[in-house]
Motif scaffolding. Structure first.
Motif, PDB file in Angstrom:
ATOM      1  N   PHE A 263       2.162  17.830  31.355  1.00  0.00           N
ATOM      2  CA  PHE A 263       2.717  18.164  30.044  1.00  0.00           C
ATOM      3  C   PHE A 263       2.295  19.564  29.599  1.00  0.00           C
ATOM      4  N   SER A 264       3.294  20.352  29.216  1.00  0.00           N
ATOM      5  CA  SER A 264       2.990  21.629  28.568  1.00  0.00           C
ATOM      6  C   SER A 264       2.432  21.355  27.181  1.00  0.00           C
ATOM      7  N   ILE A 265       1.485  22.181  26.773  1.00  0.00           N
ATOM      8  CA  ILE A 265       1.000  22.095  25.386  1.00  0.00           C
ATOM      9  C   ILE A 265       2.089  22.613  24.442  1.00  0.00           C
ATOM     10  N   LEU A 266       1.927  22.321  23.165  1.00  0.00           N
ATOM     11  CA  LEU A 266       2.763  22.912  22.121  1.00  0.00           C
ATOM     12  C   LEU A 266       2.055  24.121  21.522  1.00  0.00           C
ATOM     13  N   PRO A 267       2.800  25.177  21.201  1.00  0.00           N
ATOM     14  CA  PRO A 267       4.211  25.381  21.479  1.00  0.00           C
ATOM     15  C   PRO A 267       4.464  25.542  22.989  1.00  0.00           C
ATOM     16  N   LEU A 436      12.775  30.452  17.937  1.00  0.00           N
ATOM     17  CA  LEU A 436      13.806  29.534  17.445  1.00  0.00           C
ATOM     18  C   LEU A 436      13.423  28.061  17.552  1.00  0.00           C
ATOM     19  N   ARG A 437      12.418  27.745  18.371  1.00  0.00           N
ATOM     20  CA  ARG A 437      12.047  26.339  18.581  1.00  0.00           C
ATOM     21  C   ARG A 437      10.724  25.971  17.920  1.00  0.00           C
ATOM     22  N   TYR A 438       9.963  26.952  17.450  1.00  0.00           N
ATOM     23  CA  TYR A 438       8.781  26.652  16.641  1.00  0.00           C
ATOM     24  C   TYR A 438       8.600  27.776  15.637  1.00  0.00           C
ATOM     25  N   ILE A 472       5.528  24.226  12.814  1.00  0.00           N
ATOM     26  CA  ILE A 472       6.566  23.208  12.962  1.00  0.00           C
ATOM     27  C   ILE A 472       7.236  23.410  14.319  1.00  0.00           C
ATOM     28  N   PHE A 473       7.621  22.287  14.938  1.00  0.00           N
ATOM     29  CA  PHE A 473       8.250  22.317  16.262  1.00  0.00           C
ATOM     30  C   PHE A 473       9.580  21.579  16.195  1.00  0.00           C
ATOM     31  N   ALA A 474      10.648  22.224  16.657  1.00  0.00           N
ATOM     32  CA  ALA A 474      11.967  21.593  16.661  1.00  0.00           C
ATOM     33  C   ALA A 474      12.008  20.489  17.705  1.00  0.00           C
ATOM     34  N   LYS A 475      12.644  19.378  17.342  1.00  0.00           N
ATOM     35  CA  LYS A 475      12.813  18.264  18.274  1.00  0.00           C
ATOM     36  C   LYS A 475      14.176  18.347  18.959  1.00  0.00           C
ATOM     37  N   SER A 476      14.302  17.579  20.043  1.00  0.00           N
ATOM     38  CA  SER A 476      15.581  17.431  20.758  1.00  0.00           C
ATOM     39  C   SER A 476      16.224  18.785  21.029  1.00  0.00           C
ATOM     40  N   TYR A 492      25.694  32.730  17.348  1.00  0.00           N
ATOM     41  CA  TYR A 492      25.059  33.590  18.354  1.00  0.00           C
ATOM     42  C   TYR A 492      24.098  32.795  19.244  1.00  0.00           C
ATOM     43  N   PHE A 493      23.349  31.873  18.645  1.00  0.00           N
ATOM     44  CA  PHE A 493      22.291  31.190  19.406  1.00  0.00           C
ATOM     45  C   PHE A 493      22.676  29.801  19.911  1.00  0.00           C
ATOM     46  N   ARG A 494      23.744  29.218  19.379  1.00  0.00           N
ATOM     47  CA  ARG A 494      24.144  27.892  19.866  1.00  0.00           C
ATOM     48  C   ARG A 494      24.495  27.969  21.366  1.00  0.00           C
ATOM     49  N   ASN A 495      24.105  26.936  22.121  1.00  0.00           N
ATOM     50  CA  ASN A 495      24.355  26.873  23.564  1.00  0.00           C
ATOM     51  C   ASN A 495      23.636  27.989  24.334  1.00  0.00           C
ATOM     52  N   THR A 496      22.438  28.327  23.869  1.00  0.00           N
ATOM     53  CA  THR A 496      21.552  29.217  24.634  1.00  0.00           C
ATOM     54  C   THR A 496      20.298  28.424  25.011  1.00  0.00           C
ATOM     55  N   TYR A 497      19.550  28.927  25.971  1.00  0.00           N
ATOM     56  CA  TYR A 497      18.348  28.229  26.432  1.00  0.00           C
ATOM     57  C   TYR A 497      17.125  28.779  25.703  1.00  0.00           C
ATOM     58  N   GLN A 498      16.409  27.892  25.029  1.00  0.00           N
ATOM     59  CA  GLN A 498      15.253  28.266  24.228  1.00  0.00           C
ATOM     60  C   GLN A 498      14.080  27.343  24.565  1.00  0.00           C
TER      61      GLN A 498
END
Length: 517
Positions: A263-267, A436-438, A472-476, A492-498
């Motif tokens: 498991f990677s740590i957060l973030p 974008l994810r945290y 805060i960390f984004a889920k899913s 701009y950011f939808r359907n990108t890899y983050q």
């Protein structure tokens, strides 16, 4: 359905009448000819789906005819039939990309099997794969309802990846959509599991998975010795599914000894997770013990400039500093080629560490470049693009050389990445981090259901930028978007890899040990 047309070439074709009648009863159309020369002429005037070719014929031999056929129609399947079991004939035929190789006497069912293997293969595999997944679907659904340990989550995620790769080439789009919905449900449940358990994993009395900061001590250090050199490859931002399509390539040179999902740590971000691997410490400990090496999100400058120094300190702490080791970070093709060209000079090291950054650059390029958005429009395409890079990379050349020099190979990553689909509104002050994810900062406003919250970062061993900072960390598959200029930002950011948040794709990652073949 079109009738399958077969060309059968044999100088004793009349003796094969029972075989031909058998095939015709199965609704195959068989054209007969007695020589290689006649077969070549027939290819100019007729379209065939498959050729059965006798190896031992007067005039043009079977191998000579095979060469002529391949020059005219390179993709036409040719099945060689021969009395001879001589190895050189087999090797010649296989080298010329025959579709199958049969030894006389052949029975009609062997011929039928060869046709199905070559012409019905895709349909049969598709139907069987679909059938198998339909049976497995219910079991996965039941597992999803009951999974309650990190080991079970690793197993479930590996199972989902297995089926994703199995289903990606079949014609039943509906099955693939069902799998996608299972992945969405799995990530939803995984977010709840992490929210409930992650904070406890740092308690010494709690059973915790191997994580970024314990990987080196628990998994890498036990492999190190003076007996055999080790090549440790850390591919930045490598998803588990990408590793699974890399695996058959590496198997050409190495035999897998063990594989661990950790498991990677957060973030799930490079400056946190990769520094944790090399230091053997959590970020708050790095900040405290090595203030000159650690940089927080809002600090200026590179965040991963001191991995070699972190590695040196961990080697000393684990009493491994008697071993000779080198650290190399590859961030472009030129430096990759240079290291591959000079790889022989590393043979006397006990440990050679290579951090390779290409996959991370690929995911960022997808955000910024339209052409990469086209090439990596979904997970299947992203896997394919990563595989194409790996097959042609200096990294694979290094792995090949390492095998020849007798290196043991350890392969891992710092975190994965997820294709983000849905925005979640967040509000923060000007000092809030940009990922974008945290997010980390003061006075963050967010939708509680979308995030895992660490109001006191020290609880999960993260540094606090200010006294009142939280994480805060984004889920899913969510990504954070500010209300101002919202629509432009989202499109701009939808359907990108983050990466940086809580998902199976980002958090469950591979550590693999190989022995040279």
């Amino acid at each position: 359905m079109n009738t399958i047309k077969i060309l059968w070439v044999d100088d004793e074709i009349d003796l094969l009448k029972p075989h031909i009648l058998f095939l015709e009863k199965k609704n195959y159309e068989v054209t007969k000819c007695n020589s290689g020369t006649e077969a070549i002429d027939m290819l100019d005037d007729h379209k065939f789906d498959i050729v059965f070719l006798d190896e031992n014929m007067p005039g043009l031999t079977g191998l000579e005819t095979l060469n002529e056929i391949k020059e005219k129609q390179a993709n036409l399947p040719v099945v060689m039939i021969t009395k001879s079991e001589e190895e050189y004939i087999m090797e010649e035929a296989i080298g010329n990309k025959i579709a199958d190789y049969l030894i006389k006497p052949v029975n009609p069912n062997q011929i039928l099997l060869s046709i199905k293997k070559n012409l019905d293969h895709s349909r049969l595999v598709s139907e069987k794969t679909t059938s198998n997944y339909q049976q497995e679907f219910r079991k996965i659904a039941m597992d999803l309802a009951m999974v309650n340990s990190y080991e079970e989550w690793v197993n479930l995620y590996q199972k989902l990846i297995y089926w994703e790769i199995q289903l990606e080439d079949i014609e039943d789009v509906g099955m693939f959509e069902i799998l996608e919905s299972q992945k969405v449900e799995a990530n939803s449940q995984f977010g709840k599991y992490i929210e409930k358990n992650y904070f406890n994993w740092f308690d010494k009395d709690t059973d915790a998975p191997i994580m970024s900061h314990t990987l080196f001590k628990e998994k890498i250090a036990p492999e190190l010795s003076k007996e055999q050199p080790i090549l440790l490859v850390v591919i930045d931002n490598l998803r588990y599914d990408q590793w699974k399509v890399f695996e058959p390539i590496i198997n050409n040179y190495y035999k897998k000894d063990s594989e661990t999902g950790f498991f990677s740590i957060l973030p799930t971000a490079t400056q946190y997770a990769r520094n944790a691997i090399f230091s053997g410490l959590m970020p708050s400990e790095m900040e405290k013990l090595f203030p000159k090496y650690w940089k927080n999100d809002t600090d200026e400058g590179g965040k991963n400039l001191y991995e070699a120094e972190f590695l040196e300190s961990q080697m000393k702490r684990l009493s491994l500093n008697h071993l000779t080791y080198e650290y190399h970070k590859i961030t472009n093709l030129k430096s990759g080629k240079k290291l591959a060209d000079n790889f022989n000079s590393l043979k006397d090291n006990d440990l050679t560490v290579v951090v390779y950054n290409f996959v991370d650059m690929l995911s960022h390029s997808k955000t910024e470049m339209e052409v990469v958005k086209e090439l990596a429009s979904n997970d299947k395409a992203y896997r394919s693009l990563a595989l194409s890079w790996f097959k042609n990379s200096p990294l694979l050349e290094m792995i090949h050389q390492a095998q020849a020099l007798g290196f043991k190979l350890l392969l891992t990553t710092d975190h994965g990445t997820i294709n983000v689909k849905n925005p979640s509104k967040v509000v923060g002050d000007r000092d809030t981090s940009l990922n974008l994810r945290y997010k980390t900062g003061r006075s963050l406003t967010y939708d509680n259901k979308d995030v895992l919250v660490a109001k006191d970062p020290k609880e999960i061993h993260l540094p606090s930028i200010t006294m009142s900072s939280s994480f805060i960390f984004a889920k899913s598959d969510l990504f954070f978007a500010y209300p101002n200029n919202y629509n432009h930002y989202v499109s701009y950011f939808r359907n990108t890899y983050q990466h940086g948040g809580v998902s199976l794709e980002e958090m469950i990652i591979p550590f693999v040990v190989f022995n040279p073949k």
